[in-house]
Structures are given as structure tokens and as C-alpha cells.
Design a protein around this motif. Structure first.
Motif, PDB file in Angstrom:
ATOM      1  N   SER A  26       0.829  -1.201   0.000  1.00  0.00           N
ATOM      2  CA  SER A  26       0.000   0.000   0.000  1.00  0.00           C
ATOM      3  C   SER A  26       0.868   1.258   0.000  1.00  0.00           C
ATOM      4  N   ARG A  27       1.865   1.293   0.864  1.00  0.00           N
ATOM      5  CA  ARG A  27       2.750   2.455   0.922  1.00  0.00           C
ATOM      6  C   ARG A  27       3.576   2.594  -0.353  1.00  0.00           C
ATOM      7  N   MET A  28       4.062   1.485  -0.852  1.00  0.00           N
ATOM      8  CA  MET A  28       4.909   1.537  -2.044  1.00  0.00           C
ATOM      9  C   MET A  28       4.145   2.103  -3.236  1.00  0.00           C
ATOM     10  N   LEU A  29       2.930   1.646  -3.428  1.00  0.00           N
ATOM     11  CA  LEU A  29       2.155   2.087  -4.589  1.00  0.00           C
ATOM     12  C   LEU A  29       1.686   3.529  -4.474  1.00  0.00           C
ATOM     13  N   LYS A  30       1.750   4.111  -3.284  1.00  0.00           N
ATOM     14  CA  LYS A  30       1.323   5.496  -3.112  1.00  0.00           C
ATOM     15  C   LYS A  30       2.452   6.496  -3.345  1.00  0.00           C
ATOM     16  N   ASP A  31       3.713   6.037  -3.389  1.00  0.00           N
ATOM     17  CA  ASP A  31       4.851   6.957  -3.411  1.00  0.00           C
ATOM     18  C   ASP A  31       5.584   6.897  -4.750  1.00  0.00           C
ATOM     19  N   PRO A  32       5.400   7.900  -5.630  1.00  0.00           N
ATOM     20  CA  PRO A  32       6.065   7.884  -6.941  1.00  0.00           C
ATOM     21  C   PRO A  32       7.584   7.878  -6.846  1.00  0.00           C
ATOM     22  N   GLN A  33       8.141   8.560  -5.830  1.00  0.00           N
ATOM     23  CA  GLN A  33       9.596   8.591  -5.702  1.00  0.00           C
ATOM     24  C   GLN A  33      10.168   7.199  -5.479  1.00  0.00           C
ATOM     25  N   LEU A  34       9.478   6.386  -4.721  1.00  0.00           N
ATOM     26  CA  LEU A  34       9.926   5.011  -4.524  1.00  0.00           C
ATOM     27  C   LEU A  34       9.785   4.203  -5.812  1.00  0.00           C
ATOM     28  N   LEU A  35       8.649   4.354  -6.477  1.00  0.00           N
ATOM     29  CA  LEU A  35       8.358   3.537  -7.662  1.00  0.00           C
ATOM     30  C   LEU A  35       9.290   3.839  -8.819  1.00  0.00           C
ATOM     31  N   ASP A  36       9.889   5.031  -8.836  1.00  0.00           N
ATOM     32  CA  ASP A  36      10.817   5.381  -9.919  1.00  0.00           C
ATOM     33  C   ASP A  36      12.128   4.611  -9.820  1.00  0.00           C
ATOM     34  N   SER A  37      12.431   4.061  -8.665  1.00  0.00           N
ATOM     35  CA  SER A  37      13.720   3.397  -8.446  1.00  0.00           C
ATOM     36  C   SER A  37      13.695   1.968  -8.969  1.00  0.00           C
ATOM     37  N   SER A  38      14.833   1.545  -9.544  1.00  0.00           N
ATOM     38  CA  SER A  38      14.942   0.149  -9.991  1.00  0.00           C
ATOM     39  C   SER A  38      14.927  -0.805  -8.802  1.00  0.00           C
ATOM     40  N   VAL A  39      15.355  -0.323  -7.631  1.00  0.00           N
ATOM     41  CA  VAL A  39      15.336  -1.166  -6.431  1.00  0.00           C
ATOM     42  C   VAL A  39      13.893  -1.524  -6.066  1.00  0.00           C
ATOM     43  N   ALA A  40      12.969  -0.567  -6.264  1.00  0.00           N
ATOM     44  CA  ALA A  40      11.561  -0.811  -5.928  1.00  0.00           C
ATOM     45  C   ALA A  40      11.020  -2.010  -6.694  1.00  0.00           C
ATOM     46  N   ALA A  41      11.309  -2.069  -7.988  1.00  0.00           N
ATOM     47  CA  ALA A  41      10.803  -3.181  -8.794  1.00  0.00           C
ATOM     48  C   ALA A  41      11.351  -4.516  -8.297  1.00  0.00           C
ATOM     49  N   GLN A  42      12.645  -4.544  -7.951  1.00  0.00           N
ATOM     50  CA  GLN A  42      13.241  -5.795  -7.475  1.00  0.00           C
ATOM     51  C   GLN A  42      12.660  -6.210  -6.125  1.00  0.00           C
ATOM     52  N   VAL A  43      12.462  -5.252  -5.220  1.00  0.00           N
ATOM     53  CA  VAL A  43      11.914  -5.570  -3.906  1.00  0.00           C
ATOM     54  C   VAL A  43      10.453  -6.013  -4.033  1.00  0.00           C
ATOM     55  N   LEU A  44       9.698  -5.378  -4.931  1.00  0.00           N
ATOM     56  CA  LEU A  44       8.311  -5.803  -5.159  1.00  0.00           C
ATOM     57  C   LEU A  44       8.259  -7.238  -5.687  1.00  0.00           C
ATOM     58  N   TYR A  45       9.169  -7.553  -6.612  1.00  0.00           N
ATOM     59  CA  TYR A  45       9.221  -8.932  -7.113  1.00  0.00           C
ATOM     60  C   TYR A  45       9.527  -9.912  -5.974  1.00  0.00           C
ATOM     61  N   THR A  46      10.484  -9.552  -5.125  1.00  0.00           N
ATOM     62  CA  THR A  46      10.843 -10.421  -4.000  1.00  0.00           C
ATOM     63  C   THR A  46       9.639 -10.651  -3.091  1.00  0.00           C
ATOM     64  N   ALA A  47       8.901  -9.574  -2.794  1.00  0.00           N
ATOM     65  CA  ALA A  47       7.728  -9.689  -1.934  1.00  0.00           C
ATOM     66  C   ALA A  47       6.671 -10.611  -2.560  1.00  0.00           C
ATOM     67  N   LEU A  48       6.419 -10.444  -3.845  1.00  0.00           N
ATOM     68  CA  LEU A  48       5.425 -11.282  -4.529  1.00  0.00           C
ATOM     69  C   LEU A  48       5.874 -12.734  -4.564  1.00  0.00           C
ATOM     70  N   ASP A  49       7.151 -12.963  -4.792  1.00  0.00           N
ATOM     71  CA  ASP A  49       7.679 -14.322  -4.860  1.00  0.00           C
ATOM     72  C   ASP A  49       7.506 -15.044  -3.527  1.00  0.00           C
ATOM     73  N   VAL A  50       7.647 -14.301  -2.420  1.00  0.00           N
ATOM     74  CA  VAL A  50       7.565 -14.912  -1.090  1.00  0.00           C
ATOM     75  C   VAL A  50       6.111 -15.127  -0.671  1.00  0.00           C
ATOM     76  N   GLY A  51       5.278 -14.092  -0.788  1.00  0.00           N
ATOM     77  CA  GLY A  51       3.947 -14.193  -0.193  1.00  0.00           C
ATOM     78  C   GLY A  51       2.780 -13.852  -1.079  1.00  0.00           C
ATOM     79  N   GLY A  52       3.011 -13.744  -2.388  1.00  0.00           N
ATOM     80  CA  GLY A  52       1.928 -13.338  -3.272  1.00  0.00           C
ATOM     81  C   GLY A  52       0.745 -14.284  -3.267  1.00  0.00           C
ATOM     82  N   VAL A  53       1.013 -15.581  -3.291  1.00  0.00           N
ATOM     83  CA  VAL A  53      -0.075 -16.574  -3.321  1.00  0.00           C
ATOM     84  C   VAL A  53      -0.816 -16.580  -1.983  1.00  0.00           C
ATOM     85  N   LEU A  54      -0.068 -16.530  -0.876  1.00  0.00           N
ATOM     86  CA  LEU A  54      -0.701 -16.505   0.443  1.00  0.00           C
ATOM     87  C   LEU A  54      -1.576 -15.260   0.602  1.00  0.00           C
ATOM     88  N   ALA A  55      -1.110 -14.121   0.116  1.00  0.00           N
ATOM     89  CA  ALA A  55      -1.898 -12.889   0.215  1.00  0.00           C
ATOM     90  C   ALA A  55      -3.211 -13.022  -0.536  1.00  0.00           C
TER      91      ALA A  55
END
Length: 485
Positions: free
Chosen positions: A400-429
């Protein structure tokens, strides 16, 4: 009479073997004779064809020999003709050459006179042009230098204004969000991103200026702390994905930090800090190389969080120290928790960079490993209440916080961390939040394919090669999660 008829009938139906053999022998002899005759005819025909082919070859060889003789004669005649023509051409060329030599001698004298005159005029003209060109080049270079200086000043000013505008806009939006959500957060006991960041920085400062300073300043306490730290590190390194080993190592670490004879409070806090650091260092090395190693590491951390008092605060502080604002997530502010402005070096350290020479790719890989362990902690089942900062609702808060902040989303790190989060808990969520999670994934999918916040072409992760690669991984992971149901 009847006997006579029977005798006649017997003779009529009687077959003599000899007659049969004689008949078959004649037929076989006739068939063999016809076969031999056919073979003889084929052999004769073959011999006639071979004789005819041989005669044709001999005739062709004769014709070829005759043609060769004719060609030799024609070649000799052509050679003689060419020699005669070459002799005539040579004589003509010699006569022509002498004539042109006389003509060229006269022309050369006149050309030398004209050349000398033109050369003098050319040198004079080139000198004038050189002086003019040098003056023009000097003037052009000066104008170009001034233009570049003006352009650089204008570009820097625009960049600074744009950065300032984005920062102010982000702060305004964040302030508006904070004001809009303040009452609801207070009612539900939720915190803001800045409050989470301030909590981490405050605890980290408390550890450094309090327990760690006390322990390092006292030889006896430092000896106890060093022994405990040396005992903790190999335990974390021995982890395997075996439930018995995980429980055994968890219990051993608890016994080190919380023995029967309790440690002094400064030593206890210092050991918690060393434990959190050991876990995060293991995440940075092992999990980066093999993501499945995050599971036992997260399980041990969860076990320790459930029994070690105060470990959640210390772990959160060390996590934000190693990964910057990404665990919150938040854009690291220009000022620290105590409202003191960061220096350039201090802010880089607060962002989670390790040393001046750490590249963005190395930083991204390290942060991704640390965050994988954190997300794994969030989805690990527990049998007793834990600090909200390490429980499953934080998983939703992160997105929720990540998707609200354009400054975070502009970073290449954001995309990698989002992928990591989805890989770990996306199905459970998806199982926990159902359609709400599907709608959030739809927003995220739009952000990596079309553009986020309604801005077409402004994609999560930016336009760097690392961001593009991570963005594709996010897209594929969302598709995998949706296809799992």
C-alpha cells in the motif's frame, strides 16, 4: 457288365506318375530353353550396345583430335596476326609519343609560368583565409563555451527545480495522506511510514549511544558480549531447512542470550544487536546466492522474536540500517529522527549503502536478500502474538505504501523488492485478502505495463536496464499468482 464298367472307370481316373514326370520335365525344359534364349538375346543386345558405344567414343576422340589440330593452326594464325598488329601499334605510338613530347614541352613552359603566378596568389589568399578562420573559430568557441555554460546552468536549475518540485509534491501528498489517515490509524493502532522510520532510527541511536557504549567501555561487560557474539555467529551459519535443527539452534541462541544467570541489561541489548546483525549478514550472503535459504533463517528469527523481549525493536532498527527505507517503505528524509539534517555521507549510510564503492547492482542484490528474509518472517505462521512490525498485515502495508509513493516507484530497487515480496507471499496474500489483493495486483500490473498513477509510460522501476529486468519479473510473478487460482 458292372465289373467291366468299374474297370473302365478305374482306368480313366488312373494317373501314371511316370507320365506326369515326363510331362513336367518337358515343360521345365521348354521354360529353361526360353529363359536361356532370352538371356542370350539380352547379352547379344548388350554386346552390340557396348560395341556401338566404343565406336562412338573412338569417333568422338578422332573428332576431338581434329578439332585440336584446327585450333592449334588458328591460334598460330591469330598469334602471327597479333604480332603484326602489335608491331604496327608500337611504331604508331612511338611516332605519336615524339609528337606529344614536343607539344608537352611547349605547354609545360607556359604552365610553369602560370603555376608560379597562381601559387603566389593562393598562398596570399590562404594566409588571409587562415587569419579570418582563426578569428572566426575563436569567436565561435567563445560563443559555444558561453552557450554550454548557460545551458548547463539552465539544466541544473531546471533539474534542481524539478527535484524540489517533486520533493515538495511528495511531501505534500504524504502530509495529505497522513492527515487523512491519522484518525483511522490512531483508532486501529496503525503507524505512519515516518513513524516506523523514526522508530528504527531512534532505537538504532539508543543502542549506539547507550548499551553499546557502556559495553565497549567496560572490559568485563565487553568480554561477556564478545563471547556471546562469537557463539551466535556460527549458529546462524549452521542453519538448514530441517525443523528439528531450526528448533535446536533457536533454543541454543536463546540460552546464549538469556542464560539462567541473566546478563546485565546493556549486554543483553548488545547481544540482541549482534544477533540481528548476524541474521541480516547471513541474508545478504546466503539468501542472495540461494533464495530458499531464507526460509530456515526466517523461521529461526520468528522463533527468537517470540521469546526474546525487545528483539523486535532491535531487529527492525538493524533491518532499516542495512536496507535503508525499503523495509518501511519510505524515501529517506533529508533529516534524521532528531530533526538534524543528514550530511551527504550520513544520508548515503542511512540509505543502507555499505561503503563508497558499492554499486547500485550490488546494493539492489543485497537489499533484495535482506527483504526476502523479512517478507518470509511476515508470512511465517506463529503460535503467539508478535510485534505488528513483523506480522502479516505489514505485508499489505508494504504494498500500500509503495504504490502510493512515486519517488519510490521510480527506483529500480523498488521493482526488485516488489518482485521479491510477490515471490515470497503473493499466493498466500491472495488466500488471505481475496479480491482486495487482486485489485491491488491489478494496480501493480498496470504500473509495470502501462504506467502508474495514471501516467502512461511512467513505469515502475524506471528506464535503467536493472529496472526493466526487475519490472518484467514483477509482471511474470503477478501472472503466476493469478494463474494459481
Amino acid at each position: 457288365m458292372e465289373d467291366a464298367v468299374a474297370s473302365v472307370r478305374l482306368h480313366v481316373n488312373h494317373h501314371d506318375p511316370y507320365e506326369e514326370w515326363e510331362k513336367e520335365t518337358r515343360q521345365e525344359a521348354f521354360r529353361v530353353a526360353r529363359q536361356h534364349h532370352a538371356q542370350d538375346r539380352l547379352q547379344q543386345r548388350k554386346e552390340r550396345k557396348q560395341a556401338h558405344a566404343k565406336a562412338q567414343q573412338q569417333l568422338a576422340a578422332l573428332h576431338e583430335e581434329q578439332m585440336r589440330e584446327v585450333q592449334i593452326q588458328l591460334s598460330a594464325m591469330n598469334l602471327k596476326k597479333q604480332q603484326e598488329e602489335e608491331q604496327l601499334r608500337t611504331q604508331w605510338k612511338e611516332r605519336d609519343r615524339k609528337l606529344w613530347e614536343r607539344i608537352d614541352a611547349v605547354i609545360k613552359v607556359e604552365e610553369e609560368k602560370l603555376r608560379a603566378k597562381l601559387e603566389a596568389e593562393r598562398k596570399k589568399r590562404e594566409e588571409e583565409e587562415r587569419v579570418k578562420r582563426e578569428a572566426e573559430e575563436k569567436r565561435r568557441q567563445e560563443e559555444e563555451r558561453k552557450r554550454k555554460e548557460e545551458e548547463e546552468k539552465r539544466r541544473k536549475k531546471e533539474q534542481e527545480e524539478e527535484e524540489e518540485r517533486r520533493r515538495l509534491e511528495a511531501e505534500r501528498e504524504r502530509a495529505e495522506r497522513d492527515r487523512a489517515e491519522e484518525q483511522e490509524r490512531k483508532a486501529l493502532g496503525f503507524t505512519t511510514a515516518f513513524e516506523d522510520w523514526k522508530r528504527a532510527r531512534g532505537v538504532l541511536n539508543m543502542i549506539k549511544t547507550g548499551p553499546m557504549r557502556v559495553v565497549k567501555g567496560d572490559k568485563a561487560l565487553k568480554s561477556i558480549w564478545s563471547a556471546g557474539r562469537r557463539a551466535i555467529t556460527p549458529k546462524i551459519g549452521q542453519l538448514t531447512n530441517d525443523p528439528q535443527a531450526i528448533n535446536r539452534i533457536s533454543q541454543q541462541i536463546v540460552e546464549i542470550i538469556r542464560p539462567l544467570q541473566p546478563h546485565p541489561q546493556p549486554v543483553y541489548v548488545a547481544l540482541l544487536s549482534s544477533l540481528a546483525k548476524a541474521i541480516l549478514l547471513q541474508a545478504e550472503t546466503e539468501v542472495t546466492a540461494e533464495k530458499r535459504s531464507a526460509i530456515p533463517l526466517a523461521q529461526v528469527t520468528t522463533n527468537l522474536l517470540s521469546v526474546l523481549e525487545g528483539f523486535a525493536d532491535v531487529f527492525w532498527a538493524k533491518l532499516c540500517q542495512r536496507a535503508g527505507g525499503w523495509p518501511v517503505p519510505i524515501v529517506v528524509p533529508a533529516k534524521d529522527f532528531d530533526d538534524k539534517p543528514f550530511s551527504e555521507e550520513a544520508r548515503r549510510k542511512a540509505l543502507g549503502y555499505r561503503g563508497e564503492d558499492e554499486t547500485l547492482a550490488e546494493y539492489t542484490s543485497r537489499v533484495s536478500g535482506v527483504m526476502r528474509v523479512y517478507f518470509q518472517i511476515l508470512v511465517t505462521p506463529v503460535n503467539r502474538p508478535l510485534d505488528p512490525i513483523v506480522r502479516l498485515p505489514r505485508y499489505w502495508t508494504f504494498f500500500s505504501r509503495m504504490l502510493k509513493d512515486p519517488q519510490l516507484l521510480d527506483s529500480s530497487v523498488a521493482a526488485q523488492v516488489l518482485y521479491t515480496a510477490l515471490d515470497v507471499g503473493g499466493v498466500l496474500a491472495r488466500e488471505v485478502w481475496g479480491q482486495q489483493w487482486v485489485r491491488l495486483l491489478a494496480l501493480l500490473y498496470e504500473g509495470v505495463t502501462v504506467g502508474y498513477h495514471g501516467k502512461q509510460g511512467r513505469l515502475i522501476g524506471g528506464q535503467s536496464p536493472e529496472g526493466i529486468a526487475a519490472r518484467v519479473r514483477v509482471q511474470l510473478e503477478i501472472e503466476r499468482i493469478m494463474s494459481a487460482f
